[in-house]
Design a protein around this motif. Sequence first.
Motif, short mmCIF file in Angstrom:
data_model
loop_
_atom_site.label_atom_id
_atom_site.label_comp_id
_atom_site.label_asym_id
_atom_site.label_seq_id
_atom_site.Cartn_x
_atom_site.Cartn_y
_atom_site.Cartn_z
N ILE A 117 0.87 -1.18 0.00
CA ILE A 117 0.00 0.00 0.00
C ILE A 117 0.91 1.23 0.00
CG2 ILE A 117 -1.75 1.29 1.30
CD1 ILE A 117 -2.35 -1.47 2.73
N LEU A 118 0.69 2.15 -0.93
CA LEU A 118 1.43 3.40 -0.90
C LEU A 118 0.64 4.43 -0.09
CD1 LEU A 118 2.70 3.72 -4.61
CD2 LEU A 118 3.83 2.64 -2.63
N ALA A 119 1.36 5.22 0.72
CA ALA A 119 0.69 6.21 1.57
C ALA A 119 1.56 7.43 1.74
CB ALA A 119 0.36 5.60 2.94
N GLU A 120 0.91 8.53 2.13
CA GLU A 120 1.67 9.73 2.49
C GLU A 120 2.47 9.45 3.76
OE1 GLU A 120 -1.46 13.20 1.72
OE2 GLU A 120 -2.32 11.25 2.11
N ASN A 121 3.43 10.28 4.03
CA ASN A 121 4.27 10.11 5.21
C ASN A 121 4.54 11.48 5.82
OD1 ASN A 121 5.77 8.43 6.90
ND2 ASN A 121 7.69 8.85 5.81
N PRO A 122 3.96 11.80 6.97
CA PRO A 122 3.13 10.98 7.86
C PRO A 122 1.70 10.84 7.33
CG PRO A 122 3.27 13.22 8.69
CD PRO A 122 4.15 13.17 7.49
N THR A 123 0.93 9.94 7.97
CA THR A 123 -0.47 9.75 7.57
C THR A 123 -1.31 9.32 8.79
OG1 THR A 123 -1.91 8.73 5.91
CG2 THR A 123 -0.24 7.31 6.88
N TYR A 124 -2.59 9.01 8.53
CA TYR A 124 -3.51 8.67 9.61
C TYR A 124 -3.09 7.38 10.30
CZ TYR A 124 -7.93 7.30 11.87
OH TYR A 124 -8.90 6.89 12.77
N LEU A 125 -2.73 7.55 11.56
CA LEU A 125 -2.18 6.47 12.37
C LEU A 125 -3.04 5.21 12.42
CD1 LEU A 125 -0.03 5.88 14.58
CD2 LEU A 125 -1.58 6.96 16.20
N ALA A 126 -4.34 5.38 12.62
CA ALA A 126 -5.22 4.23 12.82
C ALA A 126 -5.46 3.46 11.51
CB ALA A 126 -6.54 4.65 13.45
N ALA A 127 -5.20 4.10 10.37
CA ALA A 127 -5.24 3.35 9.10
C ALA A 127 -4.01 2.46 9.01
CB ALA A 127 -5.30 4.31 7.92
N LEU A 128 -2.87 3.01 9.41
CA LEU A 128 -1.63 2.20 9.42
C LEU A 128 -1.82 0.96 10.30
CD1 LEU A 128 1.19 4.92 9.73
CD2 LEU A 128 0.42 3.68 7.69
N GLN A 129 -2.44 1.18 11.47
CA GLN A 129 -2.69 0.04 12.37
C GLN A 129 -3.50 -1.05 11.69
OE1 GLN A 129 -4.36 2.58 15.69
NE2 GLN A 129 -3.98 0.65 16.77
N VAL A 130 -4.55 -0.65 10.96
CA VAL A 130 -5.40 -1.63 10.29
C VAL A 130 -4.60 -2.36 9.20
CG1 VAL A 130 -7.43 -1.98 8.83
CG2 VAL A 130 -7.51 -0.34 10.72
N PHE A 131 -3.91 -1.60 8.36
CA PHE A 131 -3.16 -2.21 7.27
C PHE A 131 -2.15 -3.23 7.82
CE2 PHE A 131 -3.72 2.12 4.95
CZ PHE A 131 -4.99 1.75 4.54
N GLU A 132 -1.47 -2.82 8.90
CA GLU A 132 -0.47 -3.72 9.48
C GLU A 132 -1.12 -4.96 10.09
OE1 GLU A 132 1.81 -1.11 11.99
OE2 GLU A 132 2.64 -0.09 10.24
N SER A 133 -2.33 -4.80 10.62
CA SER A 133 -2.99 -5.97 11.23
C SER A 133 -3.34 -7.01 10.16
CB SER A 133 -4.23 -5.54 12.02
OG SER A 133 -5.33 -5.36 11.16
N GLN B 261 -10.45 -1.81 18.50
CA GLN B 261 -9.99 -0.44 18.26
C GLN B 261 -9.66 -0.22 16.78
OE1 GLN B 261 -6.98 1.01 21.10
NE2 GLN B 261 -6.10 2.10 19.39
N ALA B 262 -8.98 -1.19 16.18
CA ALA B 262 -8.66 -1.08 14.76
C ALA B 262 -9.91 -1.25 13.89
CB ALA B 262 -7.61 -2.12 14.38
N THR B 263 -10.87 -2.02 14.38
CA THR B 263 -12.05 -2.36 13.58
C THR B 263 -13.05 -1.21 13.49
OG1 THR B 263 -11.82 -4.64 14.28
CG2 THR B 263 -13.94 -4.01 13.37
N ASP B 264 -13.42 -0.64 14.63
CA ASP B 264 -14.46 0.41 14.60
C ASP B 264 -14.37 1.38 15.79
OD1 ASP B 264 -15.42 -1.15 16.67
OD2 ASP B 264 -17.30 -1.69 15.71
N LEU B 265 -13.18 1.49 16.40
CA LEU B 265 -12.90 2.38 17.55
C LEU B 265 -13.72 2.03 18.78
CD1 LEU B 265 -12.51 5.95 15.97
CD2 LEU B 265 -10.76 4.20 16.30
#
Lengths: 395, 395
Positions: A117-133, B261-265
């Motif tokens: 996934i390409l993303a801006e740097n920095p970017t929305y933290l909780a999206a990073l968390q989801v992608f990494e999960s 938290q990652a799913t829907d806060l």
Amino acid sequence: MKYGFSEKVKHLKSSAVRDILKVINQGNIISFAGGLPEESLFPTEAVDKAFHKAITSNNKALQYGETEGVAALRNALAERMEKKGLTRNAEDILITSGSQQAIDLFSRVMFNKGDIILAENPTYLAALQVFESYEANVVAVESDDDGMVISDLEEKIIKLKPKCIYVVPTYSNPTGKVWSLERRLKLLELANKHHVVIFEDDPYGELQFDQAAAPPSIASLDENDIVLYTSTFSKTVVPAMRIGWIVGPHQIIRIMAQAKQATDLHTNSISQHALVHLLNDFDIDAHIQTIRETYLERMLVMKELLDTVELEGLEYIEPKGGMFFWVTLPESINTTTLLDVAVKEGVAFVPGAPFYVSDPEQNTLRLNFTNSSPNLIREGMEKLVKVLESANEYI
Amino acid sequence: MKYGFSEKVKHLKSSAVRDILKVINQGNIISFAGGLPEESLFPTEAVDKAFHKAITSNNKALQYGETEGVAALRNALAERMEKKGLTRNAEDILITSGSQQAIDLFSRVMFNKGDIILAENPTYLAALQVFESYEANVVAVESDDDGMVISDLEEKIIKLKPKCIYVVPTYSNPTGKVWSLERRLKLLELANKHHVVIFEDDPYGELQFDQAAAPPSIASLDENDIVLYTSTFSKTVVPAMRIGWIVGPHQIIRIMAQAKQATDLHTNSISQHALVHLLNDFDIDAHIQTIRETYLERMLVMKELLDTVELEGLEYIEPKGGMFFWVTLPESINTTTLLDVAVKEGVAFVPGAPFYVSDPEQNTLRLNFTNSSPNLIREGMEKLVKVLESANEYI
């Protein structure tokens, strides 16, 4: 007993920011750390009436509902988006439990281990968390004030063959940046040429300070069914409802709905019906205008005090909307260390490092201006100015 | 454009039952197919008052909330469960968007591809969907009227080393069965001996017809932190709120909260606060007693008509609670074929086959008795009796 967890758990991180917030919320501290809307602006009376109507009009509204969402709400959203140039059928919309769930469901149906996934740097933290999960690999694309740097984006698309480009192009969290129209069009052109899906995350798009200058969403420029667009009512009505939506290519939306069915059957439909009544009975656009004006005033107070800081090398981006200032300090200063000093002085911010995909710049920080009154912003900023001016002592 | 989906999508099935329901809901058909509570029993006035209080008491309740759930609701749930013998701290409870989400989050943090889950056969269809979406392998354990057959369970635990045993032991969906106390204790004994986590899914536990005969939950008998227990307000208040909860070993609950938290806060907190007020201001136990009496009456009307069917080999389980009859026809009859005949006659049921983990018995069907008035049950059952008595013609 020792429990055996899944591999996915290893990739599941608690939000660094949330952990910081827990500490901050315990003390008597003026906090610019969170990302909360102003509570006193919540349209409580209108929300109360809308829920009353939703609950008492028809017991069917209290029964199990459709996974895709309440039809009347999807129709209302299609109409609202059309006014902003984004033309889509109601069938291409999925109602989600906040836009966070849109990111999660999209990731669930799209990403295999190792997908790029390409993303801006920095970017929305909780999206990073989801992608990494989901064990996807997020790769940073260089950005400047106008958006991603197109040469770097093209190079990485060709080299890495990403499955998706994730962007928060309008008053982004954390930087407050807004992409130029030219960059939006170039991004679309490249995505089309190389067949890469764009995920446009737009929770702040309605919070522009100068309505005339608001750029069109990338989704509204999409002619090839390549953009997914998500937004939310958390910033314009109330967060507690947890109502977001995602709109895009029907094939992807349909499969996301299947995933949602397994996840939680459907989103709270009392809130969905209440939103339908709210959109009918209440002037939400006038309300949003009030939010904009209030946030603009607060932003200007914060800016006024930021401008007084005597610290060589301090830079910030003046937000054109949204909820945040992004501040860069001299490279020698570590904002995580500096936060301890600030908290002792009674003021808090969020260090910028956790928002980075890679190569975190330790000398950055994010300030929220929406959740404190102008007086409190003044009081907190006076403390923060002192901390920033003494920052060189803590190197 | 051709979109590339994740491998997980291959394992994502739309519910066969939902597809059947879509067809049925289009016609003028008396449906015993769904699994819906009775709408006229919804405590609309109390729900309306509770939401009004939740929305107008404090704007903080409309702000973002904690992922784990509203503290007052978790405390109220801990108290309610304690009265039923299940003693747990509020910290061991996670509020979820319906109990479906509890199943999903648990699966997300527990299962790797190929992990074994033991389950009854047939069992709750939408749990099977979730387990399969995480690429776990569900293996059926033999069951009789009292629960899983312990010898088969032990053999499969030793041979397959499952990660989890999934059970719906009280007025199950689809069979309406209730496990004996002896079987509950034996299951616990084996799970402890072999260190296997038990997942107890209990959406119907409060809907018993004879309160004196209600068995204790397996979780309330757990002395070794080995049982996760989930339930919901969908059957006792209203489904549209989508509020469920899961309670169990703190370590698992904590990691599930990270996944949430990652799913829907967090889950819709207006509904959570409303439930707190509802539990304080409204006699929910008296309300549940009304639901029980209404459902018992309906069950008896359906039973009376089932008893008139002249079809050699027809058997059914008389439910002691819950929402369903489970009917077995002679082996030569395929209920999927028979459904077409029934729909033409103006009545519908759900064929039993989709509920099976493996080796579906095509001659089974499920009847819901909670969502139709006694008169409608009579009218529909008269049609169904004719269809069943002519079933041998459609072999």
